[in-house]
Motif scaffolding. Structure first.
Motif, PDB file in Angstrom:
ATOM      1  N   VAL A 219       2.617   6.752   9.780  1.00  0.00           N
ATOM      2  CA  VAL A 219       1.154   6.702   9.971  1.00  0.00           C
ATOM      3  C   VAL A 219       0.627   5.298   9.667  1.00  0.00           C
ATOM      4  CG1 VAL A 219      -1.045   7.558   9.092  1.00  0.00           C
ATOM      5  CG2 VAL A 219       0.812   9.162   9.564  1.00  0.00           C
ATOM      6  N   VAL A 220       1.134   4.681   8.600  1.00  0.00           N
ATOM      7  CA  VAL A 220       0.730   3.307   8.274  1.00  0.00           C
ATOM      8  C   VAL A 220       1.098   2.359   9.407  1.00  0.00           C
ATOM      9  CG1 VAL A 220       1.163   1.354   6.736  1.00  0.00           C
ATOM     10  CG2 VAL A 220       0.849   3.643   5.788  1.00  0.00           C
ATOM     11  N   ALA A 221       2.312   2.481   9.928  1.00  0.00           N
ATOM     12  CA  ALA A 221       2.748   1.609  11.024  1.00  0.00           C
ATOM     13  C   ALA A 221       1.931   1.832  12.277  1.00  0.00           C
ATOM     14  CB  ALA A 221       4.226   1.835  11.311  1.00  0.00           C
ATOM     15  N   SER A 222       1.649   3.086  12.589  1.00  0.00           N
ATOM     16  CA  SER A 222       0.898   3.407  13.802  1.00  0.00           C
ATOM     17  C   SER A 222      -0.536   2.896  13.720  1.00  0.00           C
ATOM     18  CB  SER A 222       0.910   4.919  14.024  1.00  0.00           C
ATOM     19  OG  SER A 222       0.249   5.267  15.218  1.00  0.00           O
ATOM     20  N   LEU A 223      -1.192   3.131  12.591  1.00  0.00           N
ATOM     21  CA  LEU A 223      -2.565   2.649  12.431  1.00  0.00           C
ATOM     22  C   LEU A 223      -2.610   1.126  12.415  1.00  0.00           C
ATOM     23  CD1 LEU A 223      -3.920   5.166   9.755  1.00  0.00           C
ATOM     24  CD2 LEU A 223      -4.373   5.142  12.218  1.00  0.00           C
ATOM     25  N   GLY A 224      -1.632   0.491  11.769  1.00  0.00           N
ATOM     26  CA  GLY A 224      -1.582  -0.964  11.751  1.00  0.00           C
ATOM     27  C   GLY A 224      -1.370  -1.556  13.126  1.00  0.00           C
TER      28      GLY A 224
END
Length: 431
Positions: free
Chosen positions: A320-325
């Motif tokens: 989720v962190v990678a996708s939002l970033g």
């Protein structure tokens, strides 16, 4: 027999030579089991060195790599040093052994069990099968279905084709061992099958998404855990094991790539052409797929039930962190993945600290959504279709992202250790 386990091991010379031998043998057996359960060498060495004073072995020399573990102890009343060695044979991850040994060492260090009892339980742990052993293949199939959802969404046809390809690969490893071929031969054949089956299905008129089917099945073979262990060992002054793990990851990834290239060549011969991937699965759906994929791999690797949900939560959160970033659009993709991997490493270390376990139990499976398997496939397909420049650029991006993920996890582990001034486990105040 209970050895001192507290703030001090007492007078080392009060421990008999027989007790010293028993202690050294126990530490060697525990280290061997942890190394063979696919933990990083540096993590094992750190944990064993923490245990030595509690067994009256302060000043004991300890050296380990991927092939052996050596302990040597001397004190003035001994004519010669007492030395013990264990051969190490690293195989498939067996996380139940890693978790069980870590907990056993904690209990021994706190004085909750005697050395004799710990030795008996360690022997039992060595012979204990994974807790969900009979579900291993089913768990891998569940994982493949999750990775297809992660990459493409819940398309039944694509999932079924990926599952069929995976089922065909299951007998390959036993067959390779039976005819005494190198393990890499099995890796190549598996990658070839995983790439060929979706291509053949597509050529036969089956409406399958070839890329997601190939990569969804390939996820369970990617050497992400080995690559992370290589970087962690390199940052923790274990250069030989770091180089060995790095070479292992490189050779495995290269063999998978060659197998995919052969399958991709089959696809181009059947009329499948390279098209850069621009589709994006909704975040909620990709997160669900990642959670299922991580859960399946964790079960197949023998992760104890108590660690399953934390591992799934850490890995899904990292994605989720990678996708939002990535949606920011102003930051390089490799940096976003490095930050996400750093979060996985940091949270994995904290979870291990709170639950008396090794961080690699969590991080080894939690990083899987961040491994750029689809980018690797796209690069190999471009090369097979004659788009050399695009293929090289895509493979270069996959390589950079892989390294960023490995370094990010290692940095997260190291940063957490420094901030809280702990090893990668819960320290216990000795009384």
């Amino acid at each position: 027999m209970a050895l001192p386990a507290g703030g001090s091991a007492g007078d080392p010379e009060s421990i008999t030579q027989e007790q010293l031998v028993l202690s050294l043998n126990f530490v060697a057996d525990a280290g061997q089991l942890m190394l063979e359960s696919s933990s990083s060498v540096s993590e094992v060495v750190v944990r064993l060195r923490e245990l030595l004073p509690a067994l009256g072995l302060t000043g004991c020399s300890l050296d380990a790599d991927l092939s052996s573990l050596v302990l040597s102890y001397w004190r003035p009343d001994l004519a010669l040093p007492i030395t013990t060695m264990r051969d190490v044979q690293v195989g498939s991850p067996l996380l139940h052994r890693l978790a069980g040994t870590s907990l056993l060492l904690d209990r021994l260090e706190r004085g909750q069990i005697s050395l004799a009892e710990a030795t008996t339980r360690l022997a039992q742990l060595r012979n204990q099968p994974p807790p969900q052993r009979r579900f291993a293949w089913s768990a891998l199939l569940l994982s493949v279905a999750g990775w297809v959802v992660f990459l493409y969404g819940p398309d039944p046809v694509t999932i079924l084709v990926a599952l069929a390809a995976t089922l065909i690969t299951f007998p390959i490893a036993p067959l390779v061992r039976r005819v005494h071929l190198a393990e890499l031969a099995g890796t190549f054949l598996s990658a070839l099958v995983l790439a060929a089956v979706p291509n053949l299905a597509y050529a036969a008129g089956v409406p399958v998404a070839v890329g997601p089917a190939v990569v969804g099945a390939l996820f369970i073979y990617l050497p992400g855990r080995v690559l992370v262990s290589s970087v962690v060992d390199g940052l923790n002054n274990a250069p030989l094991s770091s180089l060995a793990r790095g070479l292992q990851a490189l050779v495995t990834a290269g063999t998978l790539a060659v197998g995919m290239l052969a399958g991709g060549a089959l696809g181009t011969g059947l009329g499948i052409r390279y098209v850069p991937n621009t589709a994006a699965v909704p975040l909620a759906l990709s997160a669900l797929g990642a959670a299922i994929g991580i859960l399946g791999v964790a079960i197949a690797w023998g992760m104890p039930r108590a660690q399953l949900l934390p591992a799934v939560a850490i890995g899904t959160g990292g994605w989720v962190v990678a996708s939002l970033g990535s949606q920011l659009g102003t930051v390089s993709g490799w940096f976003v993945y490095a930050v996400a991997a750093g979060c996985v490493g940091a949270v994995g270390a904290l979870t291990a600290r709170l639950r008396d376990s090794a961080a690699s139990i969590y991080t080894g499976v939690a990083i899987l959504p961040l491994v750029p398997g689809f980018t690797l496939y796209q690069g190999m397909l471009a090369l097979a279709d004659g788009h050399t420049a695009a293929g090289i650029a895509t493979l270069g991006a996959a390589t950079v992202t892989s390294l960023a993920v490995a370094v990010g996890v290692a940095a997260g582990l190291a940063l957490t250790t420094d901030v809280y001034q702990v090893r990668i486990r819960l320290p216990h105040r000795r009384r």
